[in-house]
Write an enzyme that holds these catalytic residues in place. Structure first.
Site, mmCIF file in Angstrom:
data_model
loop_
_atom_site.group_PDB
_atom_site.id
_atom_site.type_symbol
_atom_site.label_atom_id
_atom_site.label_comp_id
_atom_site.label_asym_id
_atom_site.label_seq_id
_atom_site.Cartn_x
_atom_site.Cartn_y
_atom_site.Cartn_z
ATOM 1 N N LYS A 22 0.851 -1.205 0.000
ATOM 2 C CA LYS A 22 0.000 0.000 0.000
ATOM 3 C C LYS A 22 0.884 1.252 0.000
ATOM 4 C CE LYS A 22 -1.616 1.641 4.050
ATOM 5 N NZ LYS A 22 -1.373 3.047 4.324
ATOM 6 N N ASN A 23 1.907 1.251 0.852
ATOM 7 C CA ASN A 23 2.690 2.476 1.029
ATOM 8 C C ASN A 23 3.688 2.719 -0.096
ATOM 9 O OD1 ASN A 23 1.168 2.924 3.250
ATOM 10 N ND2 ASN A 23 2.750 2.407 4.742
ATOM 11 N N ARG A 92 -4.658 10.425 4.527
ATOM 12 C CA ARG A 92 -3.549 11.341 4.743
ATOM 13 C C ARG A 92 -2.504 11.247 3.634
ATOM 14 N NH1 ARG A 92 -0.269 13.796 7.813
ATOM 15 N NH2 ARG A 92 1.906 13.340 7.341
ATOM 16 N N CYS A 116 -4.870 12.079 12.854
ATOM 17 C CA CYS A 116 -5.634 10.824 12.902
ATOM 18 C C CYS A 116 -5.352 10.224 14.279
ATOM 19 C CB CYS A 116 -5.191 9.888 11.779
ATOM 20 S SG CYS A 116 -3.513 9.369 11.942
ATOM 21 N N ARG A 121 0.319 14.254 13.139
ATOM 22 C CA ARG A 121 0.677 14.134 11.726
ATOM 23 C C ARG A 121 0.992 15.507 11.080
ATOM 24 N NH1 ARG A 121 -1.060 8.847 10.140
ATOM 25 N NH2 ARG A 121 0.568 8.994 8.584
ATOM 26 N N ASP A 307 4.716 0.516 12.030
ATOM 27 C CA ASP A 307 3.516 -0.132 11.491
ATOM 28 C C ASP A 307 3.409 -1.590 11.902
ATOM 29 O OD1 ASP A 307 3.489 1.657 8.306
ATOM 30 O OD2 ASP A 307 2.992 2.252 10.350
ATOM 31 N N ILE A 329 8.099 6.791 16.985
ATOM 32 C CA ILE A 329 7.651 7.521 15.794
ATOM 33 C C ILE A 329 6.346 8.262 16.076
ATOM 34 C CG2 ILE A 329 7.087 7.332 13.339
ATOM 35 C CD1 ILE A 329 9.959 6.519 13.959
ATOM 36 N N ARG A 399 -8.430 -0.792 4.523
ATOM 37 C CA ARG A 399 -7.586 0.227 3.893
ATOM 38 C C ARG A 399 -6.264 -0.369 3.432
ATOM 39 N NH1 ARG A 399 -6.926 5.674 6.986
ATOM 40 N NH2 ARG A 399 -5.625 5.835 5.158
HETATM 41 C C1 EPZ Z 1 4.357 6.839 6.254
HETATM 42 O O1 EPZ Z 1 3.582 7.921 6.755
HETATM 43 C C2 EPZ Z 1 3.411 5.655 6.186
HETATM 44 N N1 EPZ Z 1 2.293 5.966 5.300
HETATM 45 C C3 EPZ Z 1 2.886 5.313 7.581
HETATM 46 O O2 EPZ Z 1 2.102 4.146 7.470
HETATM 47 C C4 EPZ Z 1 4.071 5.018 8.488
HETATM 48 O O3 EPZ Z 1 3.599 4.753 9.792
HETATM 49 C C5 EPZ Z 1 5.014 6.219 8.493
HETATM 50 O O4 EPZ Z 1 5.433 6.527 7.138
HETATM 51 C C6 EPZ Z 1 6.262 5.954 9.314
HETATM 52 O O5 EPZ Z 1 6.928 4.844 8.813
HETATM 53 C C7 EPZ Z 1 2.492 5.941 3.964
HETATM 54 O O6 EPZ Z 1 3.580 5.678 3.482
HETATM 55 C C8 EPZ Z 1 1.301 6.220 3.111
HETATM 56 P P1 EPZ Z 1 6.383 10.120 8.361
HETATM 57 P P2 EPZ Z 1 4.205 9.421 6.770
HETATM 58 O O7 EPZ Z 1 6.320 11.445 7.728
HETATM 59 O O8 EPZ Z 1 5.135 9.604 5.656
HETATM 60 C C9 EPZ Z 1 6.757 13.179 11.894
HETATM 61 C C10 EPZ Z 1 0.209 2.819 7.692
HETATM 62 O O9 EPZ Z 1 -0.334 2.295 8.667
HETATM 63 N N2 EPZ Z 1 6.637 14.210 10.861
HETATM 64 O O10 EPZ Z 1 7.495 9.199 7.978
HETATM 65 O O11 EPZ Z 1 3.064 10.352 6.914
HETATM 66 C C11 EPZ Z 1 5.503 12.337 12.057
HETATM 67 O O12 EPZ Z 1 4.574 12.972 12.923
HETATM 68 C C12 EPZ Z 1 0.696 4.241 7.780
HETATM 69 O O13 EPZ Z 1 0.401 2.249 6.589
HETATM 70 C C13 EPZ Z 1 6.883 15.533 11.215
HETATM 71 O O14 EPZ Z 1 7.184 15.847 12.365
HETATM 72 O O15 EPZ Z 1 5.011 9.378 8.133
HETATM 73 C C14 EPZ Z 1 6.055 11.068 12.643
HETATM 74 O O16 EPZ Z 1 6.249 11.251 14.019
HETATM 75 C C15 EPZ Z 1 0.433 4.843 9.145
HETATM 76 N N3 EPZ Z 1 6.772 16.492 10.255
HETATM 77 C C16 EPZ Z 1 7.422 10.924 11.954
HETATM 78 O O17 EPZ Z 1 7.752 12.232 11.473
HETATM 79 C C17 EPZ Z 1 6.446 16.194 8.955
HETATM 80 O O18 EPZ Z 1 6.377 17.110 8.099
HETATM 81 C C18 EPZ Z 1 7.441 9.973 10.777
HETATM 82 O O19 EPZ Z 1 6.345 10.309 9.954
HETATM 83 C C19 EPZ Z 1 6.193 14.847 8.612
HETATM 84 C C20 EPZ Z 1 6.303 13.868 9.591
#
Ligand code: EPZ
Length: 420
Positions: A22-23, A92, A116, A121, A307, A329, A399
């Site tokens: 998915k990702n 998202r 969420c 996020r 995840d 995370i 999803r």
């Molecule tokens: C991706 O989300 C995945 N989703 C998430 O999977 C996964 O949990 C996450 O990466 C971490 O591995 C997809 O790929 C569609 P991040 P993403 O930006 O990119 C913080 C699932 O269940 N952050 O890597 O949105 C954030 O809050 C989903 O399949 C900031 O602070 O996650 C988090 O603490 C859930 N500022 C950390 O970084 C930003 O601008 C990592 O988030 C962006 C993120």
């Protein structure tokens, strides 16, 4: 709405094939906005989220259909640069159309995704990276409004308080490929899904080096053409199935999985006492007797994936002894704790830690899914529990897990749907 009923206690045995990630498919679909040519994406899972991203592409003017695991995005120009709140708020990940819209049209108006259940996020790193490329960005009425008269390559650091960001890396990469000059992204995300996206962009004519490492270098080009690409197997679905084998004391052969993407998960399961037999495209898992408790800390790839945290918590809930699960995370990603406790688990939250005291057996109960991976954790707990578990709000599960009931039923699970 449906609920999922599971009668636990069956040892799952047999073979199962993992679907596409998915990702990986979501940002790769967004990347088709970077060209007016036809793109063919293969190995696509038929998921709620895949269909949401297809709706977003269509709302922007792209003609895209999924048929038997293949998505064909037809050639054609598009002019709409607005990704509206109705669609973006349901998923998202749709925020990752921001980068390609800027790359292709040099303007974009994308709804802020909102939070969420797993956390706030934020998107500050996305904005920081795109601003570094020369984009004017403002927040108006819940939308990110962006325009870039000319995108210029830049050297940037994209790490945040919680480490690298997967979708921020994707967004910046998809804008930088059509910027003038060289972009260097420091503290880039190294997830295999980012590499799968970069490989697709390279097939489209982009010049990218270092993907899969914390330093990605991009040389901007003028134009990207269409391409054909395959989606990597879903390493989180594979990890979930690995735990399904162990938590039911079964013996499952998992096909279409890259062991190289599972390092942290395999390491922890072997530490817990699992027997893991690897080939280059399959894993066979069984427990060699009673498992041992292990401590988990979630980290950016190649660390233990956030995840997989809920799924691991379910396994530790029925592993005698104390294990400490630390979520680095998304510190609030513990909605599954109260539901597992309803099934007789003994879990205590202490800030970003969950202290799990394993019990001999969980008992089935009515529980509620809250997010995609928490739902997976509850399914695993239901497979192990004595008696019946009824999981409501299973649209969360749909999803990200393609035909999961059918896959588990083929392994012997007693699992079916009922109307709420
Ligand atoms: C991706 O989300 C995945 N989703 C998430 O999977 C996964 O949990 C996450 O990466 C971490 O591995 C997809 O790929 C569609 P991040 P993403 O930006 O990119 C913080 C699932 O269940 N952050 O890597 O949105 C954030 O809050 C989903 O399949 C900031 O602070 O996650 C988090 O603490 C859930 N500022 C950390 O970084 C930003 O601008 C990592 O988030 C962006 C993120």
């Amino acid at each position: 709405m449906d609920k999922l009923i599971i009668e636990g206690g069956v040892k799952l045995k047999g073979e199962v094939t993992v679907s596409g990630a998915k990702n990986a498919v979501l940002p790769i679909l967004a990347a088709t906005l970077l060209t007016d040519d036809t793109c063919i994406i293969k190995g696509v899972p038929n998921l709620r989220d895949t269909n949401t991203m297809l709706k977003i592409l269509r709302s922007l003017g792209k003609n895209a259909e999924l048929d038997k695991g293949i998505i064909r995005v037809e050639a054609g120009k598009f002019t709409n640069f607005i990704a509206d709140y109705k669609l973006v708020s349901t998923m998202r990940a749709s925020f990752c159309v921001l980068g390609p819209l800027l790359g292709k049209l040099k303007k974009a108006k994308v709804s802020l995704p909102g939070g969420c259940v797993i956390g706030v996020r934020p998107v500050d790193l996305h904005i920081k990276g795109l601003k570094a490329l020369g984009t004017d960005i403002s927040i108006e009425g819940g939308y990110v409004v962006a325009k870039a008269t000319n995108l210029k390559g830049a050297h940037m650091y994209l790490g945040g308080a919680y480490g690298s960001s997967v979708l921020a890396t994707d967004n910046v990469m998809m804008a930088a490929v059509l910027a003038k000059g060289k972009t260097v992204i420091e503290s880039a995300a190294c997830e295999p899904e980012v590499t799968n996206l970069a490989d697709f962009l390279i097939k489209m004519g982009a010049k990218i080096k270092g993907h899969g490492t914390p330093i990605i270098e991009i040389e901007g080009v003028k134009h990207l053409h269409g391409a054909e690409h395959g989606i990597i197997p879903d390493r989180i679905e594979a990890g979930t199935l690995m735990i399904a084998s162990l938590i039911t004391h079964g013996d499952i052969l998992i096909k279409n999985v890259f062991a190289a993407h599972q390092g942290a998960v395999i390491d922890k399961l072997e530490e817990a006492g699992a027997k893991v037999i690897k080939t280059d495209s399959s894993l066979r898992l069984r427990s060699k007797g009673r498992l041992r408790p292990v401590n988990i800390t979630t980290l950016p790839y190649p660390g233990f994936p956030t995840d997989m945290q809920a799924q691991m918590m379910s396994l530790m809930s029925v592993t005698l002894g104390i294990s400490v699960i630390t979520e680095k995370i998304y510190p609030d990603r513990f909605m599954h704790v109260s539901e597992l406790d309803r099934m007789g688990a003994r879990i205590q939250r202490e800030g970003p830690h969950a202290i799990v005291e394993g019990v001999k057996e969980l008992s089935g109960a009515p529980v509620m899914a809250s997010d995609l991976r928490a739902s997976a954790g509850l399914v695993l707990a239901g497979l192990a529990a004595r008696g019946k578990t009824a999981i409501s709000r299973i649209y969360h599960l749909e999803r990200g897990y393609e035909n999961i009931e059918e896959k588990l039923r083929n392994l012997g699970a007693r699992i079916w749907r009922e109307k709420e």
